[in-house]
Structure formats: C-alpha cells, structure tokens
Design an enzyme around this catalytic site. Structure first.
Site, short mmCIF file in Angstrom:
data_model
loop_
_atom_site.label_atom_id
_atom_site.label_comp_id
_atom_site.label_asym_id
_atom_site.label_seq_id
_atom_site.Cartn_x
_atom_site.Cartn_y
_atom_site.Cartn_z
N GLU A 278 0.82 -1.20 0.00
CA GLU A 278 0.00 0.00 0.00
C GLU A 278 0.86 1.27 0.00
O GLU A 278 0.52 2.27 -0.63
CB GLU A 278 -0.93 -0.03 1.23
CG GLU A 278 -2.06 0.96 1.14
CD GLU A 278 -3.17 0.64 2.15
OE1 GLU A 278 -3.33 -0.53 2.55
OE2 GLU A 278 -3.87 1.58 2.54
N GLU A 281 2.12 1.64 -3.45
CA GLU A 281 1.01 2.12 -4.28
C GLU A 281 0.85 3.64 -4.12
O GLU A 281 0.67 4.37 -5.10
CB GLU A 281 -0.28 1.41 -3.88
CG GLU A 281 -1.49 1.78 -4.73
CD GLU A 281 -2.79 1.15 -4.22
OE1 GLU A 281 -2.75 0.41 -3.22
OE2 GLU A 281 -3.84 1.43 -4.83
N CYS A 304 -8.32 -1.75 4.46
CA CYS A 304 -8.24 -2.93 5.33
C CYS A 304 -9.58 -3.31 5.94
O CYS A 304 -9.75 -4.41 6.43
CB CYS A 304 -7.30 -2.69 6.50
SG CYS A 304 -5.79 -1.90 6.04
N SER A 324 -7.34 2.10 -1.96
CA SER A 324 -6.17 1.31 -2.32
C SER A 324 -6.64 -0.02 -2.90
O SER A 324 -7.63 -0.59 -2.43
CB SER A 324 -5.32 1.05 -1.07
OG SER A 324 -4.46 -0.03 -1.31
N LYS A 363 -15.70 -9.28 8.50
CA LYS A 363 -14.71 -10.19 7.91
C LYS A 363 -15.38 -11.49 7.46
O LYS A 363 -14.90 -12.16 6.55
CB LYS A 363 -13.60 -10.49 8.91
CG LYS A 363 -12.74 -9.29 9.22
CD LYS A 363 -11.66 -9.06 8.17
CE LYS A 363 -11.02 -7.70 8.33
NZ LYS A 363 -10.18 -7.33 7.18
N GLU A 366 -16.53 -10.48 4.19
CA GLU A 366 -15.43 -10.23 3.25
C GLU A 366 -14.87 -11.53 2.65
O GLU A 366 -14.62 -11.60 1.45
CB GLU A 366 -14.31 -9.48 3.97
CG GLU A 366 -13.13 -9.12 3.07
CD GLU A 366 -11.96 -8.53 3.86
OE1 GLU A 366 -11.61 -9.09 4.92
OE2 GLU A 366 -11.39 -7.52 3.42
N GLU A 371 -14.40 -11.76 -5.17
CA GLU A 371 -13.01 -11.46 -5.56
C GLU A 371 -12.00 -12.22 -4.70
O GLU A 371 -10.81 -12.19 -5.00
CB GLU A 371 -12.71 -9.97 -5.40
CG GLU A 371 -13.64 -9.02 -6.16
CD GLU A 371 -14.88 -8.67 -5.36
OE1 GLU A 371 -14.92 -8.96 -4.15
OE2 GLU A 371 -15.83 -8.12 -5.95
N CYS A 519 -10.22 -1.42 15.05
CA CYS A 519 -10.57 -2.83 15.23
C CYS A 519 -10.68 -3.23 16.69
O CYS A 519 -11.42 -4.15 17.03
CB CYS A 519 -9.53 -3.72 14.57
SG CYS A 519 -9.10 -3.17 12.93
#
Ligand code: SF4
Ligand code: SF4
Ligand code: SF4
Ligand code: FES
Lengths: 589, 177
Positions: A278, A281, A304, A324, A363, A366, A371, A519
């Site tokens: 990242e 990037e 994230c 990102s 999560k 996710e 993907e 988190c």
C-alpha cells in the site's frame, strides 16, 4: 459544581451530570438497558429508576440531571419493586430460551433478572413474534428476543450513519429492523456488527462458524492454519475475566495450539505486507501525479476494513478509485496461505483450511466476496470473532489463565510493531508513514518513539502533516512536499472527511476504520465496549508495539524473504494477482 | 425551453409522477422536518406511496430508507399499497365488535376477496379497520369514503358493495356519453 447526596453519601459533580453518572462516580451501580454512551438518553426502559426525595414519582436516572441539594436513593424498596416489575414485564413478552441462546451468560436482561431475584414470571402476556433473519453472511437477527431498547438504531444510524435499522410500525407490533420489517439483505447494511456489539440481549448476533471450525479441526486430512488479527491479543483476555487492556498474546497462541490448529500464524505478518504494497502504491500514485502529470485518484484511502469498503461501495461510489487496491491483511494472508505456503508444504490447496480470528463481523462477509478466491478456491474459509474464540476455548475445557506463553509459527508468523498498531485508529497511517518516510529519505521517521501524536487517540477525525525533506535522488520530486494525512474511525466520521475533500481540503492519504476506536472496538469484540475500554485496549496495543525490537514493516525479515522467493517486488504481477482486488458500486435500496 | 406536457388527457405514467415529485422535492432538500410533508405530497400525487417514490424521497432528503419506512409505518395515514377508489373502513371499537363488527369484516373480506389493508384487483375497493367513528349507538358501523353506514348486517354486505359497483358503472357510462 452541584452538590447532592446519593444514598446519604455526599458528592459534588459538574452541572449537567446525570444521576446515573454521578452514582457511578461513588461506586453505586444503577442497572441500565436502553442507556447508551454517546447518545442522548431516551429514558425508554425505566430499569434505571431511582427515588428523589420530594419527587412524586421515581425518575429515570439516565435521563435526569443532578440539581443542588438533591437527595437520591438508589436502593429503596420502592426502587427495587419498580425495577423488578420492569424486568418482569420485559421477560413476559420476551420470546427466547436462555439455555440455547447465544447470549446465555453474557446477556444484560438475563443478569438483570438474576440481580432482581426474579424466580418466577408472574405476568403472562403476549410474547413478541419471532422472526429469524439469516439473510446476510455476518449477522443473525431474532425479533423475538428484541427488547426495543434502540441501542442498535443509535449505533447504526448515529455512529455509523448507515441507517439500516429503525423502529418500524407502532405499539406492541412494532419491530426494530430494516425497512418494511423485511430482512437485512433488502437494505444497505455494511455488516460492521456495531449493532451486535451494543445489543444487550441475543436479538442480533454474529453468524457463528464455530461448528465448521470444529469439523475442520477434526478432519485428519486437513492442514488447518489459523491467523489472528492484531486486535485480538488486547481483548481476548476479557472473555476470561482479565481487565480490558491485558495483553494475552502468548496464552492465545498456546490456546490455539491446544485447540488443534496445525499452525498458528499471524494476520500481523500480512499487515506488514500490506504496508509494503500500500505504501508503494501511494508512492506510485504521487509520482504519476507530480512527475507524469497524470490524472490519478488521490487521496488514497486505506482498504483494510471491509465495512468501510462496503460503505464506499454503497454511499460514495464516485470514490472507488481512491480506495487502495490492496486487499485487507486477512485476505492477503488467505491468498498466501493457499499459494506460497501450500507450495512450501507440498499441499494441494484444498487440503488447507484457513481460519481467521477477527475482532470483526464484516470479515465473515469479506471472505465470501467473489473477488476473494485468488488461490483458485475461497482463500479464507472461516472467520471466528474474538467472542467465538473465547467460547471455543471454554468448550475445549482449556484453563486459559493458567496457560504458558508461546510463540507464533514461521513463516507467516513474524511481525513488526507497525503491524500491531493496525488494531487501532491512526495505526495503519502511522505504520505506513514509518515505512514510506524511510523509503523516500533513507532515514528513520524523526518523531519520538516513532509515533505521530496528532493521529493518536479517540478524536473522530484527526489530521497530520509531515514535511518531506532530504529525499533520496529517486524521490526528489517529493522534496519539500507536505504529506497530508487524514484519519477517521466510525463511519459517521468518514462522512466528515468526504465533506472536507469536497470543500477542497488537500489530503494525500486517508485511513478509515469502520468501528469506533478501530478494530479494537470491532463488532466481534467482547462486550461491553465503551471509550474507557477502547483506551485501555489501545494502550495495550501501543505497549505491544513498543515492546518489540522490530518496529517497521519493511524490516521484517520474513517479509523480505517472501519478496525474494515468491513475490519478486512490490506491485509485481504475482502481487497483483494475489494481494490486490477491485471494487464495484452497490445499489443502496 | 422545456416542453410543458399536458397530463390531463392521457394516462400518467409512474415515471411522469416521479419526475414531478423530484421537482417538488427540491424545495425540501436540506430542510429539517421536511420528511412528513414530502410523504404527504407523494401520497397525494400517486394515491399511495410506491417504493420508487419512497426511494426517491430517501435519496433526495438524505434520510435512510429504513428511517423513511419507519415513519411511514408509524402513521396509518400513509399507505404503501394503492388505495381503491372506495375506502371501506369497518369499525372494530368495543360496541361494534360485540354487535357483529367482526362478522361484517369477514363477510367483506369474502365478498371483496381481499384482506385488511388490501385493494381489489380492479382498484375499486380497499379494506381497512377503523377506530371508533363516534356512532356506537348504531353499531356496527362502517364507512365507505365519507358515507357512514349504520347497523350493518353481515348478510347485507354484498348488497352494499353491489351498490357502489353500480354507482361506478353509471359513472363510466355517463362519461362515455
Ligand atoms: S436474550 Fe438473554 S434473556 Fe433472552 S433468551 Fe437470550 S440469554 Fe435469555
Ligand atoms: S451491521 Fe452495521 S450497518 Fe449493518 S445493521 Fe448493524 S450497525 Fe447497521
Ligand atoms: S435488536 Fe438489540 S439493540 Fe436493537 S433494539 Fe432490539 S434489543 Fe435493542
Ligand atoms: S437506562 Fe434509563 S431508561 Fe433505560
């Protein structure tokens, strides 16, 4: 200051303090249900009533400010009887079975019933209609258990600004839920689980993966590897009676081994990797813009936090290019476990099961995104919340407190302090700056203890700027540039950042974490999380960071080895295939 | 110049109405307390609140969809199903209830083949339950739009409905000349 007495004890508190808060200051606990930190009291449940001398009726302590000379009694017979009646009323319409409920032993209503000494429910009324909503990957909702305290409404609407849950209808038949009393998959819900975290009862819970994980562990043909997110080690102890903010990293690793995981790895390893990808990037974007004059999406947003990704896909699709392209550390880990690690172990990818321990309900969503199959199959198989891990450890009869410490396995277990601080708001940004600054200047970030004070702490929106000077030749285009960072936590605060961008404020890099505090305050963490708990967990995380020799992601030797042996260089073709992703707009309703 | 469309003599489509609503809502954007008036306008325009209109209101006023429907469901004034030309309300207050209101309601349901809150396929009748109309002495009572019908008997419900059906037929015939 206002002086008053509570149970004949004198106390002085600032004007505007509620009776509930005042009582807490002198160690008098008043039970509450609908009260919720950060929201104005709605005074709905009446469980917090107290007696004020001279007042005709009992008052709700959460909604009553102190006044001079007040004499308050929190434990008179009148008060006890009234509270008992309130809880009995709630129980009489409650449609739930404690014995089989997810919240058994962790339920505010249940413990109130115990506290009030209710041994029998004298009142018989119509019970709430049960409807169980299993339409989303992360959450289960059960209307029958809902006591209509509306904490979830405050969390979803006021804190997260998503607005998926609202009271629908009126009177006894009203329900708290999505539009038209339909299921959650018919509205925009980011799956953050803040509603789960604040619900006092078992009306909203995470979708459990415990049984699936036991099944995998029992299967001799599977190599079951586990990764633990940075925020777990500062909160898991709470499931076993430790004070919030107790670090239990070593015990957690031992417990996971005893549960039967073949390898205990660390999401932190992937967090270090995220910083490399990242950070690179970001530098590429800056170069394209400043040197090549290209139109690139800046500021770059961190990626994230899956709730935040969802939020952007629903509400700010015009900014998708700013996110990102890096996957989250959880998903980077999964993709590597079923490629790099599988090759190393000479295993077929379907012989490996990847389990994540996450502070997060999103999560669970996710890992099921289309993907997230870069290895060829679903990269992360199951996600357990911190609470679920706590349950499994208890199910296995492990005496957590007496466990010895042990260390994570190699080669996906070593991490820097920079990875630890991914757990709290401001941490990803700080970790990224530690590395980016050093890449660009060849020197260590010149701040005390490698911290960036301006983006630490619990302010909703934080800003920092850092002048880049003394660049290496390759990065001379950044000489003298003020690097501008923005940090928000709690999705409602991210809207303020969007607003600032739209007002023309310049940023280069923005970190957003879905949950308040980051988190460490995730929807999957032990209950109950308020700001005092958040601060303790954050302090523990910084202590973990500062306690390490290795403080910077790019110095992690196992990450360096991963690039040498497998990925090549940051943003390589292999990296792109395994570690990066793309996003798409979603309809709001 | 934008072309003014005459809507008087042709079938107005939902899109036309949405466009119209969109224009009206401009005045309510960013104004606190604009939701209820916006819903009233939309209901007047469409005759009820279709999902498309609710979504438009949610989007334009930046109020979450679930919050808008929460408000809609709080007020029985708002309806999310098309309302029939004749709104049939049966009183189920205590007096009406004990004197046969419940039977009247069930024979209406049979006759119209709809449930409470429903609308007949031809768009003529909607059925709802009413609170007390203040005519307890003449229970059971029902209302069709603004007409009050007293001492209704379950067996006579068919006749009553036929009356309105005929009325409607006459109107159509008159219109056709
Ligand atoms: S929500 Fe609480 S009181 Fe209700 S069944 Fe579950 S544990 Fe028992
Ligand atoms: S998961 Fe988050 S977005 Fe979804 S209903 Fe709960 S609080 Fe709202
Ligand atoms: S779902 Fe939970 S938090 Fe929401 S209103 Fe019901 S009991 Fe309260
Ligand atoms: S906690 Fe005070 S009324 Fe609910």
């Amino acid at each position: 200051m206002i002086s008053l007495t509570i149970n004949n004890l004198k106390i002085e508190v600032p004007e505007g303090t509620t009776l509930l808060e005042a009582a807490k200051k002198i160690g008098v606990n008043i039970p509450t249900l609908c009260n919720f930190e950060g929201r104005e009291a709605i005074g709905a449940c009446r469980v917090c009533v107290v007696e004020v001398e001279g007042a005709r009726t009992l008052v709700a302590s959460c909604a009553t400010p102190v006044s001079e000379g007040m004499k308050v009694y929190t434990n008179s017979k009148r008060v006890r009887d009234a509270r008992k009646t309130v809880v009995e009323l709630l129980l009489s319409e409650h449609n739930g079975e404690c014995k089989t409920c997810d919240r058994n032993n962790d339920c505010e209503l249940q413990s109130l019933a115990y506290q009030m000494g209710i041994e029998e429910i004298g009142l018989i009324g119509e019970t709430a209609r049960q409807h169980i909503d299993k339409t989303t990957p992360a959450l289960i909702r059960d209307n029958g258990k809902c006591i209509k305290c509306r904490r979830c409404v405050a969390a979803c609407n006021e804190i997260q600004s998503v607005g998926a849950l609202f009271p629908q209808g009126r009177g006894f038949d009203s329900v708290i839920g999505p539009a038209f009393m339909l299921d959650l998959d018919t509205v925009a819900c980011v799956q953050c689980g803040q509603c789960v975290a604040v619900c006092p009862v078992g009306a909203i819970t995470e979708r459990s993966h415990i049984d699936d994980v036991w099944k995998a562990l029992d299967d001799p043909n599977k190599l079951v590897v586990v990764q633990t997110a940075p925020a777990i080690r500062a909160a898991l102890g709470e499931c076993f009676g430790y004070e919030p903010g107790t670090l239990v990293t070593g015990k957690m690793v031992t417990a996971l081994r005893q549960l039967g995981f073949d390898k205990v790895f660390d999401t932190n390893f992937a967090a270090d990797l995220t910083i490399i990808e990242e950070g690179t990037e970001l530098l590429v974007r800056l170069k394209e813009k400043i040197v090549e004059g290209k139109k690139v999406a800046l500021p770059q947003f961190t990626s994230c936090s899956p709730g935040w990704i969802n939020f952007t896909e629903y509400f700010y699709p015009e900014y998708l290019d700013n996110l990102s392209s890096c996957k989250s550390p959880q998903q980077m880990f999964g993709a590597l476990a079923k490629s790099y690690y599988a090759e190393m172990m000479c295993k077929d990818i379907d012989e490996i099961v990847v389990v994540s321990i996450m502070p997060c309900t999103a999560k669970k969503y996710e890992c099921q995104r289309d993907e997230m199959n870069s290895s060829g199959i679903q990269d992360v198989d199951y996600v357990l919340t911190t609470r679920e891990l706590g349950k499994m450890i208890k199910q296995a009869g492990i005496d957590f407190k007496s466990l010895p410490d042990s260390k994570m396995d190699s080669p996906l277990g070593l991490s820097s302090g920079a990875a630890d601080i991914f757990a709290n708001t401001g941490g990803v940004m700080e970790a990224a700056i530690r590395t980016v600054y050093e890449i660009v200047t060849g020197r260590e970030l010149p701040t005390e203890n490698l911290h960036i004070d301006a983006i630490m702490g619990l302010d909703g929106v934080k800003r920092a700027s850092l002048k880049i000077e003394g660049t290496l030749p390759e990065w001379s285009f950044l000489e003298g540039v003020e690097l501008k960072a923005g940090v928000a936590h709690g999705l409602g605060n991210s809207r303020k950042i969007f607003q600032a961008i739209e007002n023309g404020e310049e940023f280069h890099f923005i970190e957003v974490m879905t949950c308040p505090g980051g988190c460490i305050g995730g929807g999957g963490q032990p209950r109950h999380t308020d700001d005092s708990v958040r601060l303790k967990r954050i302090a523990a995380i910084y202590a973990e960071d500062e306690g390490k020799q290795l403080r910077k992601s790019h110095e992690n030797p196992d990450i360096q080895r991963l690039y040498e042996r497998f990925l090549g260089k940051p943003l390589s073709e292999t990296s792109h295939h395994l570690l990066h992703t793309h996003y798409h707009q979603k309809p709001v309703c | 110049m934008s072309q003014e469309k005459c809507l008087g003599c042709q079938e107005v489509t939902e899109e036309d109405l949405l466009l119209q609503l969109d224009g009206i809502l401009d005045d309510y954007v960013g104004k606190p307390g604009g939701l209820i008036p916006a819903l009233q306008i939309a209901q007047k325009l469409f005759g009820y609140l279709p999902k498309s209109a609710i979504k438009l209101i949610s989007k334009k006023l930046s109020i979450a969809y679930s919050e808008v429907t929460g408000v809609i469901s709080f007020y029985s004034f708002f309806s999310t199903v098309p309302r029939g030309k004749y709104m049939v309300r049966v009183c189920l207050g205590t007096a009406c209830y004990v004197r046969g209101g419940k039977e009247v309601l069930s024979s209406l349901q049979k006759e119209l083949e709809i449930g409470v809150g429903g609308t007949t396929g031809d768009g003529l009748f909607s059925l709802d339950i009413g609170r007390c109309f203040g005519a307890c002495g003449l229970a059971p009572v029902l209302m069709v739009n603004d007409d009050i019908h007293q001492r209704v008997k379950a067996e006579k419900v068919k006749e009553l409905i036929e009356f309105y059906r005929d009325l409607e037929l006459t109107k159509i015939k008159e219109k056709a000349g």
